[in-house]
Motif scaffolding. Sequence first.
Motif, PDB file in Angstrom:
ATOM      1  N   THR A 201       0.839  -1.203   0.000  1.00 15.69           N
ATOM      2  CA  THR A 201       0.000   0.000   0.000  1.00 15.69           C
ATOM      3  C   THR A 201       0.872   1.251   0.000  1.00 15.69           C
ATOM      4  N   VAL A 202       1.873   1.284   0.915  1.00 13.73           N
ATOM      5  CA  VAL A 202       2.712   2.481   1.023  1.00 13.73           C
ATOM      6  C   VAL A 202       3.568   2.642  -0.230  1.00 13.73           C
ATOM      7  N   LEU A 203       4.139   1.532  -0.733  1.00 14.18           N
ATOM      8  CA  LEU A 203       4.970   1.632  -1.942  1.00 14.18           C
ATOM      9  C   LEU A 203       4.141   2.097  -3.143  1.00 14.18           C
ATOM     10  N   GLY A 204       2.890   1.658  -3.179  1.00 18.13           N
ATOM     11  CA  GLY A 204       1.997   2.103  -4.249  1.00 18.13           C
ATOM     12  C   GLY A 204       1.805   3.610  -4.190  1.00 18.13           C
ATOM     13  N   MET A 205       1.642   4.136  -2.982  1.00 20.78           N
ATOM     14  CA  MET A 205       1.463   5.583  -2.826  1.00 20.78           C
ATOM     15  C   MET A 205       2.748   6.321  -3.212  1.00 20.78           C
ATOM     16  N   VAL A 206       3.888   5.774  -2.768  1.00 27.03           N
ATOM     17  CA  VAL A 206       5.171   6.424  -3.065  1.00 27.03           C
ATOM     18  C   VAL A 206       5.426   6.422  -4.571  1.00 27.03           C
ATOM     19  N   ASP A 207       5.058   5.333  -5.237  1.00 26.06           N
ATOM     20  CA  ASP A 207       5.236   5.239  -6.691  1.00 26.06           C
ATOM     21  C   ASP A 207       4.474   6.339  -7.416  1.00 26.06           C
ATOM     22  N   ALA A 208       3.337   6.720  -6.828  1.00 28.30           N
ATOM     23  CA  ALA A 208       2.509   7.739  -7.471  1.00 28.30           C
ATOM     24  C   ALA A 208       3.111   9.135  -7.316  1.00 28.30           C
ATOM     25  N   LEU A 209       4.108   9.274  -6.448  1.00 26.84           N
ATOM     26  CA  LEU A 209       4.753  10.575  -6.281  1.00 26.84           C
ATOM     27  C   LEU A 209       5.843  10.744  -7.341  1.00 26.84           C
ATOM     28  N   ASP A 210       6.391  11.951  -7.408  1.00 24.42           N
ATOM     29  CA  ASP A 210       7.397  12.223  -8.432  1.00 24.42           C
ATOM     30  C   ASP A 210       8.777  11.793  -7.911  1.00 24.42           C
ATOM     31  N   THR A 211       9.026  10.485  -7.858  1.00 27.48           N
ATOM     32  CA  THR A 211      10.266   9.994  -7.251  1.00 27.48           C
ATOM     33  C   THR A 211      11.108   9.180  -8.230  1.00 27.48           C
ATOM     34  N   GLU A 212      10.932   9.427  -9.557  1.00 25.61           N
ATOM     35  CA  GLU A 212      11.601   8.526 -10.504  1.00 25.61           C
ATOM     36  C   GLU A 212      13.123   8.579 -10.427  1.00 25.61           C
ATOM     37  N   ASN A 213      13.682   9.668  -9.869  1.00 27.13           N
ATOM     38  CA  ASN A 213      15.146   9.736  -9.763  1.00 27.13           C
ATOM     39  C   ASN A 213      15.678   9.034  -8.519  1.00 27.13           C
ATOM     40  N   LEU A 214      14.768   8.601  -7.663  1.00 27.26           N
ATOM     41  CA  LEU A 214      15.207   7.953  -6.423  1.00 27.26           C
ATOM     42  C   LEU A 214      15.211   6.441  -6.606  1.00 27.26           C
ATOM     43  N   LYS A 215      16.310   5.821  -6.137  1.00 31.78           N
ATOM     44  CA  LYS A 215      16.312   4.355  -6.108  1.00 31.78           C
ATOM     45  C   LYS A 215      15.810   3.968  -4.701  1.00 31.78           C
ATOM     46  N   ILE A 216      14.564   3.564  -4.620  1.00 29.94           N
ATOM     47  CA  ILE A 216      13.952   3.359  -3.295  1.00 29.94           C
ATOM     48  C   ILE A 216      14.418   2.036  -2.689  1.00 29.94           C
ATOM     49  N   GLU A 217      15.045   2.109  -1.518  1.00 26.61           N
ATOM     50  CA  GLU A 217      15.481   0.903  -0.812  1.00 26.61           C
ATOM     51  C   GLU A 217      14.675   0.691   0.462  1.00 26.61           C
ATOM     52  N   LYS A 218      14.265   1.777   1.084  1.00 28.18           N
ATOM     53  CA  LYS A 218      13.521   1.669   2.340  1.00 28.18           C
ATOM     54  C   LYS A 218      12.687   2.941   2.470  1.00 28.18           C
ATOM     55  N   VAL A 219      11.470   2.794   2.964  1.00 25.32           N
ATOM     56  CA  VAL A 219      10.611   3.971   3.152  1.00 25.32           C
ATOM     57  C   VAL A 219      10.284   4.083   4.642  1.00 25.32           C
ATOM     58  N   ASP A 220      10.538   5.224   5.229  1.00 22.58           N
ATOM     59  CA  ASP A 220      10.130   5.472   6.623  1.00 22.58           C
ATOM     60  C   ASP A 220       8.920   6.382   6.595  1.00 22.58           C
ATOM     61  N   LEU A 221       7.855   5.953   7.203  1.00 20.17           N
ATOM     62  CA  LEU A 221       6.646   6.789   7.282  1.00 20.17           C
ATOM     63  C   LEU A 221       6.339   6.993   8.758  1.00 20.17           C
ATOM     64  N   ILE A 222       6.362   8.234   9.203  1.00 22.06           N
ATOM     65  CA  ILE A 222       6.097   8.511  10.620  1.00 22.06           C
ATOM     66  C   ILE A 222       4.801   9.302  10.719  1.00 22.06           C
ATOM     67  N   ILE A 223       3.859   8.795  11.453  1.00 21.85           N
ATOM     68  CA  ILE A 223       2.588   9.492  11.619  1.00 21.85           C
ATOM     69  C   ILE A 223       2.578  10.165  12.978  1.00 21.85           C
ATOM     70  N   LYS A 224       2.406  11.471  12.977  1.00 22.41           N
ATOM     71  CA  LYS A 224       2.446  12.223  14.233  1.00 22.41           C
ATOM     72  C   LYS A 224       1.037  12.428  14.756  1.00 22.41           C
ATOM     73  N   VAL A 225       0.829  12.079  15.985  1.00 21.40           N
ATOM     74  CA  VAL A 225      -0.483  12.287  16.604  1.00 21.40           C
ATOM     75  C   VAL A 225      -0.379  13.539  17.460  1.00 21.40           C
ATOM     76  N   GLN A 226      -1.310  14.447  17.266  1.00 25.63           N
ATOM     77  CA  GLN A 226      -1.254  15.720  17.995  1.00 25.63           C
ATOM     78  C   GLN A 226      -1.346  15.470  19.499  1.00 25.63           C
ATOM     79  N   ARG A 227      -0.392  16.045  20.227  1.00 26.83           N
ATOM     80  CA  ARG A 227      -0.385  15.867  21.681  1.00 26.83           C
ATOM     81  C   ARG A 227      -1.027  17.080  22.334  1.00 26.83           C
ATOM     82  N   ASN A 228      -1.920  16.839  23.323  1.00 22.72           N
ATOM     83  CA  ASN A 228      -2.500  17.978  24.053  1.00 22.72           C
ATOM     84  C   ASN A 228      -1.487  18.503  25.043  1.00 22.72           C
ATOM     85  N   ARG A 229      -1.249  19.798  25.032  1.00 19.89           N
ATOM     86  CA  ARG A 229      -0.278  20.363  25.966  1.00 19.89           C
ATOM     87  C   ARG A 229      -0.960  20.872  27.213  1.00 19.89           C
TER      88      ARG A 229
END
Length: 229
Positions: A201-229
């Motif tokens: 799923t994630v690689l499919g999304m990344v493929d849809a981005l303009d990344t043709e010059n990148l040789k993709i070896e690993k994708v890090d996806l970090i989702i930030k959850v808003q913290r209440n202060r």
Amino acid sequence: MKIVGVTGTKDSGKTVLVEKLVEGLAGEGYRTATLKHSHVGFDFPGRDTDRHRKAGAEIVVGAGRETFFLLERELDLEEIVAVIDVLDGVDFLIVEGFKSMEYANFSTSTPNEFTLKVVDPFKLEDVDELIDLIKRRSYGLLQGLDCGKCGFKSCSEFAASKVRGYADEVDCRSQPEKALLRINGRPVPMNPFVQEFISKTVLGMVDALDTENLKIEKVDLIIKVQRNR
Ligand code: SF4
């Protein structure tokens, strides 16, 4: 990445053993990481990083020819393994000084139930045998999935059999090889199907981005959850 421990009492030769194991594995072309558990701090009093920390910084990074991160709290082994996995893939992690870990280990004093061999005294000519034991009997992160894909009913049954030499040809079939999910820094077990699903799923999304010059070896996806202060 497989995990190997070196346990033993203070000044019983643990660090020498770690050095020799790293040298032996590197000599065979394996990439290693080491982890040292200590009750004392690692930073040096009076250094700039020490001063940053004392001023209240929660994370201090030293960057230059080497890079180190200082966190003012203790991480457990699983959290550290997840970080090493994200930073750089290595074949073996050698852990010195963690007393209670359910991973194959060598002891320089009293053995525990996961000890492959007591190394006391250490003899240089034994290194080849120790490396062979590591290759056959160590294993990766125990995730507690109890999925049975390795042929054992539970992860702990697998670990016990591996350490005792009853499963030299068997490996965990649910290691985070395709995708690793961490929540609050802690790895979350995922079976191979879920890993494959997330990875595609994630690689499919990344493929849809303009990344043709990148040789993709690993994708890090970090989702930030808003913290209440
Ligand atoms: S394959 Fe891995 S996760 Fe599944 S029971 Fe065996 S050791 Fe546990």
